[in-house]
Enzyme design. Sequence first.
Site, PDB file in Angstrom:
ATOM      1  N   LYS A 135       0.898  -1.177   0.000  1.00  0.00           N
ATOM      2  CA  LYS A 135       0.000   0.000   0.000  1.00  0.00           C
ATOM      3  C   LYS A 135       0.922   1.209   0.000  1.00  0.00           C
ATOM      4  O   LYS A 135       1.410   1.646   1.034  1.00  0.00           O
ATOM      5  CB  LYS A 135      -0.877  -0.029   1.257  1.00  0.00           C
ATOM      6  CG  LYS A 135      -2.200   0.716   1.148  1.00  0.00           C
ATOM      7  CD  LYS A 135      -2.117   2.179   0.751  1.00  0.00           C
ATOM      8  CE  LYS A 135      -1.672   3.099   1.843  1.00  0.00           C
ATOM      9  NZ  LYS A 135      -1.364   4.477   1.356  1.00  0.00           N
TER      10      LYS A 135
ATOM     11  N   GLU B 277      -0.175   7.612  -1.244  1.00  0.00           N
ATOM     12  CA  GLU B 277      -1.104   8.106  -2.274  1.00  0.00           C
ATOM     13  C   GLU B 277      -0.573   9.370  -2.944  1.00  0.00           C
ATOM     14  O   GLU B 277      -1.126   9.844  -3.910  1.00  0.00           O
ATOM     15  CB  GLU B 277      -2.504   8.332  -1.685  1.00  0.00           C
ATOM     16  CG  GLU B 277      -2.615   9.258  -0.485  1.00  0.00           C
ATOM     17  CD  GLU B 277      -2.324   8.574   0.863  1.00  0.00           C
ATOM     18  OE1 GLU B 277      -1.292   7.867   0.962  1.00  0.00           O
ATOM     19  OE2 GLU B 277      -3.117   8.775   1.796  1.00  0.00           O
TER      20      GLU B 277
ATOM     21  N   CYS C 110      14.240  10.579   6.120  1.00  0.00           N
ATOM     22  CA  CYS C 110      14.195  10.254   7.552  1.00  0.00           C
ATOM     23  C   CYS C 110      15.590  10.217   8.146  1.00  0.00           C
ATOM     24  O   CYS C 110      15.746  10.202   9.358  1.00  0.00           O
ATOM     25  CB  CYS C 110      13.498   8.929   7.770  1.00  0.00           C
ATOM     26  SG  CYS C 110      14.421   7.594   7.038  1.00  0.00           S
TER      27      CYS C 110
ATOM     28  N   GLU D  55       9.684  17.253  13.992  1.00  0.00           N
ATOM     29  CA  GLU D  55      10.286  16.932  12.694  1.00  0.00           C
ATOM     30  C   GLU D  55       9.738  17.920  11.661  1.00  0.00           C
ATOM     31  O   GLU D  55       8.533  18.024  11.485  1.00  0.00           O
ATOM     32  CB  GLU D  55       9.906  15.503  12.311  1.00  0.00           C
ATOM     33  CG  GLU D  55      10.505  15.048  11.004  1.00  0.00           C
ATOM     34  CD  GLU D  55      10.100  13.625  10.638  1.00  0.00           C
ATOM     35  OE1 GLU D  55       8.919  13.264  10.817  1.00  0.00           O
ATOM     36  OE2 GLU D  55      10.974  12.879  10.151  1.00  0.00           O
TER      37      GLU D  55
HETATM   38  P1  NAD Z   1       2.617   9.293   6.773  1.00  0.00           P
HETATM   39  O1  NAD Z   1       2.706   8.716   8.142  1.00  0.00           O
HETATM   40  O2  NAD Z   1       1.726  10.451   6.550  1.00  0.00           O
HETATM   41  O3  NAD Z   1       2.149   8.163   5.721  1.00  0.00           O
HETATM   42  C1  NAD Z   1       2.761   6.905   5.661  1.00  0.00           C
HETATM   43  C2  NAD Z   1       1.742   5.887   5.162  1.00  0.00           C
HETATM   44  O4  NAD Z   1       0.674   5.806   6.101  1.00  0.00           O
HETATM   45  C3  NAD Z   1       1.117   6.235   3.817  1.00  0.00           C
HETATM   46  O5  NAD Z   1       1.021   5.068   3.044  1.00  0.00           O
HETATM   47  C4  NAD Z   1      -0.247   6.772   4.191  1.00  0.00           C
HETATM   48  O6  NAD Z   1      -1.225   6.499   3.216  1.00  0.00           O
HETATM   49  C5  NAD Z   1      -0.574   6.039   5.472  1.00  0.00           C
HETATM   50  N1  NAD Z   1      -1.409   6.842   6.380  1.00  0.00           N
HETATM   51  C6  NAD Z   1      -1.379   8.182   6.550  1.00  0.00           C
HETATM   52  N2  NAD Z   1      -2.285   8.563   7.468  1.00  0.00           N
HETATM   53  C7  NAD Z   1      -2.906   7.433   7.890  1.00  0.00           C
HETATM   54  C8  NAD Z   1      -3.930   7.180   8.852  1.00  0.00           C
HETATM   55  N3  NAD Z   1      -4.494   8.158   9.548  1.00  0.00           N
HETATM   56  N4  NAD Z   1      -4.312   5.905   9.039  1.00  0.00           N
HETATM   57  C9  NAD Z   1      -3.739   4.900   8.348  1.00  0.00           C
HETATM   58  N5  NAD Z   1      -2.776   5.090   7.437  1.00  0.00           N
HETATM   59  C10 NAD Z   1      -2.347   6.337   7.198  1.00  0.00           C
HETATM   60  O7  NAD Z   1       4.118   9.635   6.337  1.00  0.00           O
HETATM   61  P2  NAD Z   1       4.613  10.419   5.046  1.00  0.00           P
HETATM   62  O8  NAD Z   1       4.297  11.868   5.192  1.00  0.00           O
HETATM   63  O9  NAD Z   1       4.201   9.722   3.808  1.00  0.00           O
HETATM   64  O10 NAD Z   1       6.195  10.206   5.170  1.00  0.00           O
HETATM   65  C11 NAD Z   1       7.024  11.035   5.916  1.00  0.00           C
HETATM   66  C12 NAD Z   1       7.291  10.460   7.290  1.00  0.00           C
HETATM   67  O11 NAD Z   1       7.869   9.167   7.167  1.00  0.00           O
HETATM   68  C13 NAD Z   1       8.296  11.267   8.097  1.00  0.00           C
HETATM   69  O12 NAD Z   1       7.855  11.350   9.429  1.00  0.00           O
HETATM   70  C14 NAD Z   1       9.567  10.453   7.988  1.00  0.00           C
HETATM   71  O13 NAD Z   1      10.488  10.631   9.056  1.00  0.00           O
HETATM   72  C15 NAD Z   1       9.028   9.079   8.005  1.00  0.00           C
HETATM   73  N6  NAD Z   1       9.980   8.137   7.453  1.00  0.00           N
HETATM   74  C16 NAD Z   1      10.634   7.330   8.329  1.00  0.00           C
HETATM   75  C17 NAD Z   1      11.578   6.444   7.882  1.00  0.00           C
HETATM   76  C18 NAD Z   1      12.290   5.555   8.845  1.00  0.00           C
HETATM   77  O14 NAD Z   1      12.958   4.661   8.387  1.00  0.00           O
HETATM   78  N7  NAD Z   1      12.183   5.726  10.143  1.00  0.00           N
HETATM   79  C19 NAD Z   1      11.859   6.355   6.515  1.00  0.00           C
HETATM   80  C20 NAD Z   1      11.150   7.174   5.626  1.00  0.00           C
HETATM   81  C21 NAD Z   1      10.221   8.068   6.122  1.00  0.00           C
END
Ligand code: NAD
Length: 500
Positions: A173, A176, A281, A385
């Site tokens: 998944k 989006e 990240c 962040e």
């Molecule tokens: P996000 O948490 O908004 O989304 C991640 C995933 O979760 C997406 O597929 C999204 O569709 C889903 N999602 C979003 N809201 C949701 C909800 N309420 N319920 C269920 N699913 C939901 O993250 P993002 O903005 O896409 O990515 C950036 C974040 O990811 C930053 O905080 C970054 O630090 C983190 N990140 C961490 C690592 C790591 O290895 N620790 C690596 C890459 C990115």
Amino acid sequence: MSEIAHYYAGSRQAGTSGRSQPVFNPATGSSEKTVALASTQEVDTVVAAALEAWPAWSKTPALRRARVLDRFKTILWERADQLAEAISAEHGKTHDDALGEVTRGLEVVEFATSAPSFMKGEFSENVGTGVDSHMIRQSLGVVAGITPFNFPAMVPMWMFPVALACGNCFILKPSERDPSASLLMAEWLTEAGLPEGVFSVVQGDKEAVDALLHHPDIKAISFVGSTPIAQYIHQTGTANGKRVQALGGAKNHMVIMPDADLDMAAGALMGAAFGSAGERCMAISVAVPVTDAVADALIEKLVPQIEALKIGPASDRASDMGPLVTEQHMNKVRGYIDAGEAEGAKIVVDGRTFKQDMQGYENGYFVGGTLIDDVTPDMSIWKEEIFGPVLSVVRRNNYKEAVDLIHSHEYANGVAVFTRDGDVARNFSNEIEVGMVGVNVPIPVPMAFHSFGGWKASIFGDHHMHGMEGVRFYTRIKTTTTRWPSGMRTQSEFVMPTLG
Ligand code: NAD
């Protein structure tokens, strides 16, 4: 307007939920595509197909599974440019940066091609008289990966090559916001010979995620994204009996000691803070110079380099840094710079004033490189962040103050120290409470045959990703004890059996 589809039953499948949302080109601010958002019923269909494919795939010899991944790896090498272009068009990162992401993902595929080796079990002869014992690794079944926008190819590849190599069926998944890369990878896996149903993509939002979290046939969930969602995924997934690894947000510090090579440190900070517009990240978002003299000298070196950053679209191959992913995220990053100013920090280079004047890109989501000095731990720009091209400087007087600052942060993904002192380097890497440590290396992302993961609020769950940690996450072990007829005892035993 074209719609980005799901992928199952061996091909792209149009959404049937009637729900979709626009996908933007961050460099132009325009949208020519939408992405389908899966319903619970669509997720159920995909899971059912994966479950049907699992028995045959799990019984396929590891060597043959590895050969499929080996062919996929060759396709990835040959078409890396195409995948990079798809990433840049929706994420905004530069072409070379997107190519770097593809390469880091491909390295996990390379690791996964050693499946026959890492799937090897253990055997002990004669654990009792005439009794042998062996341990094997078996796949879990259907597993899912939920991934963030910032690495639309690499983060899925932290997961699925290892999951597939271990004999699982995998449902992705993707984010989006940049969903197209997932479909290219799905098609290339099919082309490499992966049987139908073994890898699928469901596009979607919370509805699709919740359907996966509650589905009884999903055995494990891998998640990478922001900390609040990681926590939600871990709680909900484990409450539903699933194995969960959920990697969250980050705030990565770089300590610059007085004996460090300052040119090297400044150069490293430039790439680590502003590469990919800070949307990594493992980006360094806080520089921690030890002593004011080091801080002043470092800032003097950084300012002209930040002012010289070439900010533009991926189509301009000379760009150092692209736009932010969405308008909403751009406004959030600008809001953090406003907040830093209001809280009393010193804006040394102000990215809010940057204007993109390249024709056709005036409405892109660009923010210039930003340097903020005199940041203190009570400020929101240190605590939270930002995920943008904003480097904060928190001045400290000595090594201990620097370490205490890092330890007081809720996140603990990556960290770096720049020094020429072996004692300092060794103590730092031994005592720092952070998952990934760099010594004179600003972004210490472990190679594919090691494992990736932070500590504290940067991870929920016990296993890091890829390498042997990935193998442990995607397999369960079984131990068989065998008594051979020639060693058999004849009497029944009613006490706890002992073998020796
Ligand atoms: P996000 O948490 O908004 O989304 C991640 C995933 O979760 C997406 O597929 C999204 O569709 C889903 N999602 C979003 N809201 C949701 C909800 N309420 N319920 C269920 N699913 C939901 O993250 P993002 O903005 O896409 O990515 C950036 C974040 O990811 C930053 O905080 C970054 O630090 C983190 N990140 C961490 C690592 C790591 O290895 N620790 C690596 C890459 C990115």
